[in-house]
Design a protein around this motif. Structure first.
Motif, short mmCIF file in Angstrom:
data_model
loop_
_atom_site.label_atom_id
_atom_site.label_comp_id
_atom_site.label_asym_id
_atom_site.label_seq_id
_atom_site.Cartn_x
_atom_site.Cartn_y
_atom_site.Cartn_z
N GLY A 188 0.97 -1.04 -0.09
CA GLY A 188 0.57 -0.13 0.13
C GLY A 188 0.63 0.94 0.03
N THR A 189 2.00 1.20 0.85
CA THR A 189 3.21 2.51 0.73
C THR A 189 3.69 3.03 -0.42
OG1 THR A 189 3.40 1.93 3.31
CG2 THR A 189 4.74 3.89 1.67
N THR B 130 -8.84 5.85 -21.40
CA THR B 130 -7.21 5.31 -21.50
C THR B 130 -7.52 4.22 -20.64
OG1 THR B 130 -5.58 6.89 -22.57
CG2 THR B 130 -4.84 4.68 -22.03
N ALA B 131 -7.86 3.12 -20.53
CA ALA B 131 -7.50 1.77 -19.68
C ALA B 131 -6.86 0.76 -20.25
CB ALA B 131 -9.30 1.58 -19.36
N ARG B 132 -6.47 0.27 -18.43
CA ARG B 132 -5.72 -0.83 -18.44
C ARG B 132 -5.42 -1.96 -16.90
NH1 ARG B 132 -0.77 2.87 -19.60
NH2 ARG B 132 0.39 2.95 -18.03
N ILE B 133 -4.96 -2.92 -17.38
CA ILE B 133 -4.55 -3.93 -16.03
C ILE B 133 -2.89 -3.22 -15.19
CG2 ILE B 133 -3.96 -5.46 -15.04
CD1 ILE B 133 -6.47 -4.95 -15.02
N ALA B 134 -3.44 -2.41 -14.11
CA ALA B 134 -2.30 -1.69 -13.91
C ALA B 134 -1.32 -2.83 -13.51
CB ALA B 134 -2.05 -0.86 -11.87
N ALA B 135 0.53 -2.42 -13.81
CA ALA B 135 1.54 -2.61 -14.30
C ALA B 135 2.44 -2.10 -12.66
CB ALA B 135 2.82 -2.06 -14.92
N THR C 28 -1.10 -2.93 -8.37
CA THR C 28 0.10 -3.27 -9.20
C THR C 28 -1.51 -4.53 -9.36
OG1 THR C 28 1.92 -3.04 -8.87
CG2 THR C 28 1.45 -5.41 -10.23
N GLY C 29 -1.98 -4.70 -10.44
CA GLY C 29 -3.43 -5.76 -11.28
C GLY C 29 -4.58 -5.02 -10.58
N SER C 30 -4.68 -4.08 -10.58
CA SER C 30 -6.37 -3.31 -10.35
C SER C 30 -6.91 -2.34 -12.11
CB SER C 30 -5.61 -2.07 -9.47
OG SER C 30 -5.06 -1.29 -9.88
N LEU C 31 -7.36 -2.01 -12.27
CA LEU C 31 -8.00 -1.36 -13.35
C LEU C 31 -7.80 0.18 -13.11
CD1 LEU C 31 -11.24 -2.06 -15.18
CD2 LEU C 31 -9.81 -0.03 -15.30
N LEU C 32 -6.84 -0.14 -13.78
CA LEU C 32 -6.63 1.93 -14.05
C LEU C 32 -7.20 2.43 -14.84
CD1 LEU C 32 -4.16 3.71 -12.90
CD2 LEU C 32 -2.24 2.65 -14.65
N TYR C 33 -7.47 3.32 -15.00
CA TYR C 33 -7.83 4.12 -16.11
C TYR C 33 -7.60 5.35 -15.87
CZ TYR C 33 -11.32 5.37 -11.92
OH TYR C 33 -12.31 6.04 -11.43
N GLY D 44 -7.51 6.73 -11.74
CA GLY D 44 -8.47 5.56 -11.02
C GLY D 44 -8.45 4.92 -10.83
N HIS D 45 -8.78 4.00 -9.80
CA HIS D 45 -8.85 2.60 -10.23
C HIS D 45 -9.83 1.96 -8.91
CE1 HIS D 45 -6.13 3.58 -6.40
NE2 HIS D 45 -6.97 2.21 -5.93
N LEU D 46 -9.53 0.73 -9.92
CA LEU D 46 -10.60 -0.88 -8.71
C LEU D 46 -9.63 -2.00 -9.02
CD1 LEU D 46 -13.50 -0.52 -11.51
CD2 LEU D 46 -13.23 0.64 -9.26
#
Length: 175
Positions: free
Chosen positions: A43-44, A120-125, A132-137, A149-151
């Motif tokens: 998280g940090t 623009t959206a992708r799975i976060a690197a 990491t692994g969240s849906l980044l938009y 943002g992200h989910l």
């Protein structure tokens, strides 16, 4: 008396140095209007990446910030509805939360584009400003502003977003 005072000072120094045994609780990081809840090292790190991303971006004027904040509500609501029942029906049950995937990226991009938003959206690197692994938009708002943002789970869990200016190379999300 001197021993009690020395013991108190020692305990304080140990606590400040991070050596005292205390239960781990999420840490809230705040900086200039930005706050991020960080649970543990992972998280940090994601909070640090978000703070670094924000500091790289162009400054926003008040009109751009206001417009982006207005759109942020619409964008976050659209993102949070991914994977949930499209219509409230007696037979429709919201599925259990799961990690986002490429289909969710496509669905969010289509939903936001249908609202006239450049997305623009992708799975976060690992180096993205999201877990990491969240849906980044990222949504490009007029006046040089972005909603990023992200989910972390679908449907709509672990969500977060922020409003910021464009990146130095232009746009809202680095390739």
């Amino acid at each position: 008396m001197a021993r009690a005072h020395l013991a108190g000072v020692t305990a304080l120094l140990l606590a400040l140095a991070g050596c005292a045994e205390e239960p781990a609780e999420p840490e809230v990081l705040r900086s200039g209007g930005f706050s991020c809840v960080a649970a543990g090292d992972t998280g940090t790190r994601h909070c640090t990446r978000i703070a670094e991303d924000i500091t790289r971006r162009a400054a926003l004027d008040e009109a751009g910030r206001r417009r982006a904040e207005e759109l942020a509500t619409v964008v976050q609501r659209t993102a949070s509805l991914l994977g949930s029942c499209p219509v409230v029906e007696a037979k429709c049950a919201t599925p259990a939360p799961r990690p986002p995937n490429a289909d969710d990226v496509d669905a969010l991009t289509r939903a936001l584009t249908a609202q006239g938003l450049t997305t623009t959206a992708r799975i976060a690197a690992a180096d993205d400003p999201a877990p990491t692994g969240s849906l980044l938009y990222a949504v490009d708002v007029e006046a040089g502003a972005c909603v990023v943002g992200h989910l972390t789970a679908i449907p709509g869990g672990g969500a977060g977003h922020y409003v910021a200016g464009h990146l130095p190379e232009g746009g809202c999300l680095a390739p």
